[in-house]
Motif scaffolding. Structure first.
Motif, PDB file in Angstrom:
ATOM      1  N   GLU A 118       0.831  -1.204   0.000  1.00 14.04           N
ATOM      2  CA  GLU A 118       0.000   0.000   0.000  1.00 14.04           C
ATOM      3  C   GLU A 118       0.865   1.254   0.000  1.00 14.04           C
ATOM      4  O   GLU A 118       0.537   2.245  -0.652  1.00 14.04           O
ATOM      5  N   LEU A 119       1.987   1.215   0.712  1.00 13.04           N
ATOM      6  CA  LEU A 119       2.909   2.347   0.699  1.00 13.04           C
ATOM      7  C   LEU A 119       3.502   2.552  -0.694  1.00 13.04           C
ATOM      8  O   LEU A 119       3.658   3.689  -1.151  1.00 13.04           O
ATOM      9  N   VAL A 145      -4.827  -2.606  -8.057  1.00 20.61           N
ATOM     10  CA  VAL A 145      -4.439  -1.242  -7.670  1.00 20.61           C
ATOM     11  C   VAL A 145      -5.640  -0.517  -7.084  1.00 20.61           C
ATOM     12  O   VAL A 145      -5.545   0.141  -6.045  1.00 20.61           O
ATOM     13  N   LYS A 146      -6.788  -0.665  -7.734  1.00 17.92           N
ATOM     14  CA  LYS A 146      -8.007  -0.008  -7.252  1.00 17.92           C
ATOM     15  C   LYS A 146      -8.346  -0.484  -5.839  1.00 17.92           C
ATOM     16  O   LYS A 146      -8.719   0.320  -4.979  1.00 17.92           O
ATOM     17  N   GLN A 147      -8.195  -1.788  -5.580  1.00 17.47           N
ATOM     18  CA  GLN A 147      -8.472  -2.314  -4.241  1.00 17.47           C
ATOM     19  C   GLN A 147      -7.483  -1.764  -3.223  1.00 17.47           C
ATOM     20  O   GLN A 147      -7.862  -1.409  -2.106  1.00 17.47           O
ATOM     21  N   HIS A 148      -6.208  -1.681  -3.607  1.00 12.23           N
ATOM     22  CA  HIS A 148      -5.216  -1.084  -2.700  1.00 12.23           C
ATOM     23  C   HIS A 148      -5.592   0.366  -2.384  1.00 12.23           C
ATOM     24  O   HIS A 148      -5.492   0.800  -1.232  1.00 12.23           O
ATOM     25  N   LEU A 149      -6.024   1.112  -3.402  1.00  8.02           N
ATOM     26  CA  LEU A 149      -6.409   2.510  -3.180  1.00  8.02           C
ATOM     27  C   LEU A 149      -7.621   2.612  -2.262  1.00  8.02           C
ATOM     28  O   LEU A 149      -7.698   3.518  -1.421  1.00  8.02           O
ATOM     29  N   LYS A 150      -8.568   1.695  -2.401  1.00  8.33           N
ATOM     30  CA  LYS A 150      -9.724   1.674  -1.494  1.00  8.33           C
ATOM     31  C   LYS A 150      -9.266   1.421  -0.059  1.00  8.33           C
ATOM     32  O   LYS A 150      -9.726   2.081   0.876  1.00  8.33           O
ATOM     33  N   ASN A 151      -8.364   0.446   0.119  1.00  9.41           N
ATOM     34  CA  ASN A 151      -7.854   0.133   1.449  1.00  9.41           C
ATOM     35  C   ASN A 151      -7.099   1.314   2.044  1.00  9.41           C
ATOM     36  O   ASN A 151      -7.254   1.638   3.227  1.00  9.41           O
ATOM     37  N   ILE A 152      -6.282   1.964   1.224  1.00  7.53           N
ATOM     38  CA  ILE A 152      -5.536   3.134   1.694  1.00  7.53           C
ATOM     39  C   ILE A 152      -6.506   4.238   2.104  1.00  7.53           C
ATOM     40  O   ILE A 152      -6.359   4.844   3.169  1.00  7.53           O
TER      41      ILE A 152
END
Length: 174
Positions: A118-119, A145-152
């Protein structure tokens, strides 16, 4: 009716922070209508959702009416006791000092730390790359990537790419 519709939208959209706020307002409205058993159930649900995310500010911002509701319910003795007790303690600290509690610093609002991946995504986002470009660099799908951005976004309590980057700078993650 308005809160019920907003609640449904928040639930279906996976917007936990908004759902906690809506449930808290519903609990206050139900209590004002004299439906205290239902108000207590909705209040317990809100606190249960808030506990894993570490949300306190949304409750504290509702002020004395919420404190009164919390004190008159048995939420402190139920399964949400630790969070309810922490809330009452924060309310007592605020009233003892005769000041309005300050909003938590950005570092305090980040409960769940970002993973190494995520970082990486956050750093690439700060470079101005699109989801596709980030995916190409990390050799993953754009959906990942979209899922990582949601998590972030969830972890940093932000919405949108610009807010995410801004919060990353505030927290000295970038």
């Amino acid at each position: 009716d308005l809160l019920a519709r907003q609640r449904l939208l928040a639930e279906t959209g996976g917007r936990t922070g908004r759902l906690i706020e809506i449930l808290s307002l519903q609990a206050l409205a139900l209590d004002a209508q004299g439906v205290s058993a239902e108000a207590e159930a909705v209040l317990s649900q809100a606190i249960s959702l808030a506990r894993p995310e570490g949300y306190l500010r949304v409750f504290l911002d509702l002020g004395q009416p919420f404190r009164n509701l919390l004190e008159q319910t048995s939420a402190c003795s139920s399964g949400v006791g630790p969070t309810a007790s922490a809330l009452l303690k924060r309310f007592q600290q605020a009233s003892g000092a005769q000041t309005i509690p300050l909003p938590p610093s950005p570092a305090e609002t980040t409960i769940d730390p970002l993973t190494a991946r995520e970082l990486e995504v956050l750093r690439l986002l700060a470079e101005g790359l699109s989801n596709k470009e980030i995916a190409d660099r990390l050799v993953v799908s754009p959906g990942t990537v979209k899922q990582h951005l949601k998590n972030i976004g969830r972890k940093l309590d932000v919405h949108g790419r610009m807010q995410t980057v801004r919060r990353g700078h505030e927290l000295k993650l970038l």
